[in-house]
Each structure stands twice: as structure tokens, then as C-alpha cells.
Scaffold this motif. Structure first.
Motif, PDB file in Angstrom:
ATOM      1  N   GLN A  22       2.110   3.690 -16.526  1.00 33.48           N
ATOM      2  CA  GLN A  22       1.015   3.760 -16.551  1.00 33.48           C
ATOM      3  C   GLN A  22       0.040   3.124 -15.184  1.00 33.48           C
ATOM      4  O   GLN A  22       0.806   2.046 -14.708  1.00 33.48           O
ATOM      5  CB  GLN A  22       0.168   2.906 -17.907  1.00 33.48           C
ATOM      6  CG  GLN A  22      -1.210   2.887 -18.057  1.00 33.48           C
ATOM      7  CD  GLN A  22      -1.855   4.233 -18.249  1.00 33.48           C
ATOM      8  OE1 GLN A  22      -1.229   5.092 -18.818  1.00 33.48           O
ATOM      9  NE2 GLN A  22      -3.026   4.215 -18.090  1.00 33.48           N
ATOM     10  N   ASN A  23      -0.684   3.675 -14.655  1.00 28.32           N
ATOM     11  CA  ASN A  23      -1.278   3.225 -13.482  1.00 28.32           C
ATOM     12  C   ASN A  23      -2.575   2.973 -13.765  1.00 28.32           C
ATOM     13  O   ASN A  23      -3.558   4.045 -13.292  1.00 28.32           O
ATOM     14  CB  ASN A  23      -1.110   4.351 -12.107  1.00 28.32           C
ATOM     15  CG  ASN A  23      -1.278   3.803 -10.855  1.00 28.32           C
ATOM     16  OD1 ASN A  23      -2.063   2.439 -10.873  1.00 28.32           O
ATOM     17  ND2 ASN A  23      -0.950   4.192  -9.915  1.00 28.32           N
ATOM     18  N   ASP A  24      -3.068   1.685 -13.893  1.00 29.26           N
ATOM     19  CA  ASP A  24      -4.461   1.463 -14.058  1.00 29.26           C
ATOM     20  C   ASP A  24      -5.294   1.310 -12.981  1.00 29.26           C
ATOM     21  O   ASP A  24      -6.472   1.019 -12.996  1.00 29.26           O
ATOM     22  CB  ASP A  24      -4.623   0.209 -14.777  1.00 29.26           C
ATOM     23  CG  ASP A  24      -4.008   0.084 -16.315  1.00 29.26           C
ATOM     24  OD1 ASP A  24      -4.089   1.322 -16.890  1.00 29.26           O
ATOM     25  OD2 ASP A  24      -3.358  -0.754 -16.843  1.00 29.26           O
ATOM     26  N   ASP A  25      -4.631   1.380 -11.743  1.00 32.30           N
ATOM     27  CA  ASP A  25      -5.019   1.271 -10.561  1.00 32.30           C
ATOM     28  C   ASP A  25      -5.734   2.500  -9.919  1.00 32.30           C
ATOM     29  O   ASP A  25      -6.458   2.541  -8.943  1.00 32.30           O
ATOM     30  CB  ASP A  25      -4.140   0.515  -9.470  1.00 32.30           C
ATOM     31  CG  ASP A  25      -5.098   0.079  -8.279  1.00 32.30           C
ATOM     32  OD1 ASP A  25      -6.162  -0.561  -8.217  1.00 32.30           O
ATOM     33  OD2 ASP A  25      -4.245   0.119  -7.067  1.00 32.30           O
ATOM     34  N   ALA A  26      -5.126   3.651 -10.316  1.00 24.90           N
ATOM     35  CA  ALA A  26      -5.393   5.018  -9.727  1.00 24.90           C
ATOM     36  C   ALA A  26      -6.998   5.435  -9.978  1.00 24.90           C
ATOM     37  O   ALA A  26      -7.393   5.160 -11.221  1.00 24.90           O
ATOM     38  CB  ALA A  26      -4.478   5.895 -10.191  1.00 24.90           C
ATOM     39  N   LEU A  27      -7.251   6.357  -9.143  1.00 23.56           N
ATOM     40  CA  LEU A  27      -8.858   6.713  -9.409  1.00 23.56           C
ATOM     41  C   LEU A  27      -8.554   8.090  -9.386  1.00 23.56           C
ATOM     42  O   LEU A  27      -7.845   8.755  -8.733  1.00 23.56           O
ATOM     43  CB  LEU A  27      -9.749   6.214  -8.231  1.00 23.56           C
ATOM     44  CG  LEU A  27     -10.226   4.845  -8.298  1.00 23.56           C
ATOM     45  CD1 LEU A  27     -11.039   4.689  -6.988  1.00 23.56           C
ATOM     46  CD2 LEU A  27     -11.114   4.571  -9.435  1.00 23.56           C
ATOM     47  N   ASP A  31     -13.934  10.176 -10.168  1.00 16.16           N
ATOM     48  CA  ASP A  31     -14.565   9.172 -10.705  1.00 16.16           C
ATOM     49  C   ASP A  31     -15.308   8.164 -10.011  1.00 16.16           C
ATOM     50  O   ASP A  31     -15.540   8.421  -8.798  1.00 16.16           O
ATOM     51  CB  ASP A  31     -13.239   7.926 -10.782  1.00 16.16           C
ATOM     52  CG  ASP A  31     -12.269   8.488 -11.869  1.00 16.16           C
ATOM     53  OD1 ASP A  31     -12.453   9.214 -12.639  1.00 16.16           O
ATOM     54  OD2 ASP A  31     -11.079   7.907 -12.103  1.00 16.16           O
ATOM     55  N   THR A  38     -17.566  -6.852  -0.121  1.00 19.04           N
ATOM     56  CA  THR A  38     -16.230  -7.149   0.355  1.00 19.04           C
ATOM     57  C   THR A  38     -16.161  -8.308   1.340  1.00 19.04           C
ATOM     58  O   THR A  38     -16.961  -8.104   2.398  1.00 19.04           O
ATOM     59  CB  THR A  38     -15.456  -5.816   0.854  1.00 19.04           C
ATOM     60  OG1 THR A  38     -16.355  -4.836   1.229  1.00 19.04           O
ATOM     61  CG2 THR A  38     -14.200  -5.628   0.191  1.00 19.04           C
ATOM     62  N   SER A  55       2.594 -10.559  -0.856  1.00 19.98           N
ATOM     63  CA  SER A  55       3.370  -9.205  -1.162  1.00 19.98           C
ATOM     64  C   SER A  55       4.558  -9.194  -0.081  1.00 19.98           C
ATOM     65  O   SER A  55       4.539  -9.717   1.015  1.00 19.98           O
ATOM     66  CB  SER A  55       2.476  -8.242  -1.140  1.00 19.98           C
ATOM     67  OG  SER A  55       1.969  -7.888   0.261  1.00 19.98           O
TER      68      SER A  55
END
Length: 158
Positions: A22-27, A31, A38, A55
Motif C-alpha cells: 500500500q502506497n499512501d504517498d502516491a497520487l 487527483d 513550502t 535518510s
């Protein structure tokens, strides 16, 4: 090769044993995206600052035969620098070569994961979240932009 109409593109039949990650960061292509303020890229004043390893991203350098540079694995280390102006970033690429092992050991010494005289295996996953101190400077690239650059790590075991 068939893709079995799998939206994750990993060539597995739907309903197969392995579940897609599952990739909750993908758009999605259509979308909606909200415009947010920023934070600006903070250029640090040259000096010594505490940092946190944000990282460690594995990569590969293809080499440059014209300059006598051979291919090798790389690690792109992202450091979050704590400054009075806020959190700044510095990127440092480490080349996984015997001739560059001093840079690798300096990084691990600075975050307390290696000591002089000890043999160790770099544990890149556990480096993330570790803290240390380093001396930072500014670097102006050929495109005219100024970036934060690592000058040297400060070792807690000295």
C-alpha cells in the motif's frame, strides 16, 4: 509479459498470494492537490551545527571512464541541520569504494555507530534518526545556486 490488469505493475495475478504494498504517498493522474506554503531552502551560515540523519538512499554511480572514475554503489545521505533559522538540509553522497572508506567511517563515527580500531558493517537502516555534529559550509554550483555542503564531521569519541 502480461500485467494481469494489476494497478501496481508488479506482474502478479490479482488474487495471488503476495499482496501489493500500500502506497499512501502516491497520487493519481487526476487527483486534486492543495497549494501549501513550502518552507524556503535555508542556507546555513558556515559553522558547526547538530544534525539528524533524515535518510540514507541507496544508488549507483555509473562511473566516468574519461576521468578515471569506476562504477560503484552509492549512499545519498540527507542530513537535517538544526539552525536558529529553522531546519536546513544537506545532501552528502558517499561512494562505496575502498578508496573512500574514510568518508564512510567518518559518517558512522559522527553518529556514534563506529569507533577507531573497531571493524564494523555499515548499518544504513539504523543510521536514520541518529544525531551528530558536523561543520557545514556553502557551495556555489556551476548553475549559480548556493547549497549547504558538508565540510567535515565532528566525532564524539575524540
Amino acid at each position: 509479459m502480461a500485467d494481469f490488469n494489476n494497478p501496481f505493475g508488479n506482474n502478479q495475478q490479482q488474487g495471488a498470494q503476495s499482496q501489493p504494498v500500500q502506497n499512501d504517498d502516491a497520487l493519481g493522474w487526476d487527483d486534486e492537490v492543495t497549494v501549501e506554503d513550502t518552507p524556503a531552502y535555508i542556507i546555513v551560515k558556515p559553522g558547526t551545527y547538530p544534525f539528524t540523519v533524515a535518510s540514507c538512499e541507496r544508488g549507483y554511480y555509473d562511473g566516468n571512464p574519461e576521468r578515471g572514475k569506476s562504477p560503484c554503489n552509492t549512499i545519498k545521505v540527507t542530513l537535517d541541520i538544526q539552525t536558529p533559522e529553522g531546519k536546513a538540509k544537506c545532501f552528502n553522497t558517499l561512494y562505496m569504494k575502498k578508496s573512500a572508506k574514510g568518508f564512510i567511517t567518518d559518517f558512522f563515527r559522527a553518529i556514534g555507530m563506529a569507533k577507531i580500531g573497531e571493524t564494523f558493517k555499515p548499518d544504513w537502516n539504523n543510521a536514520v534518526g541518529r544525531t551528530g555534529q558536523a561543520k557545514f559550509k556553502n557551495h556555489t554550483s556551476t548553475n549559480g545556486k548556493t547549497y549547504n555542503a558538508l565540510d567535515r564531521y565532528i566525532f564524539p569519541d575524540k
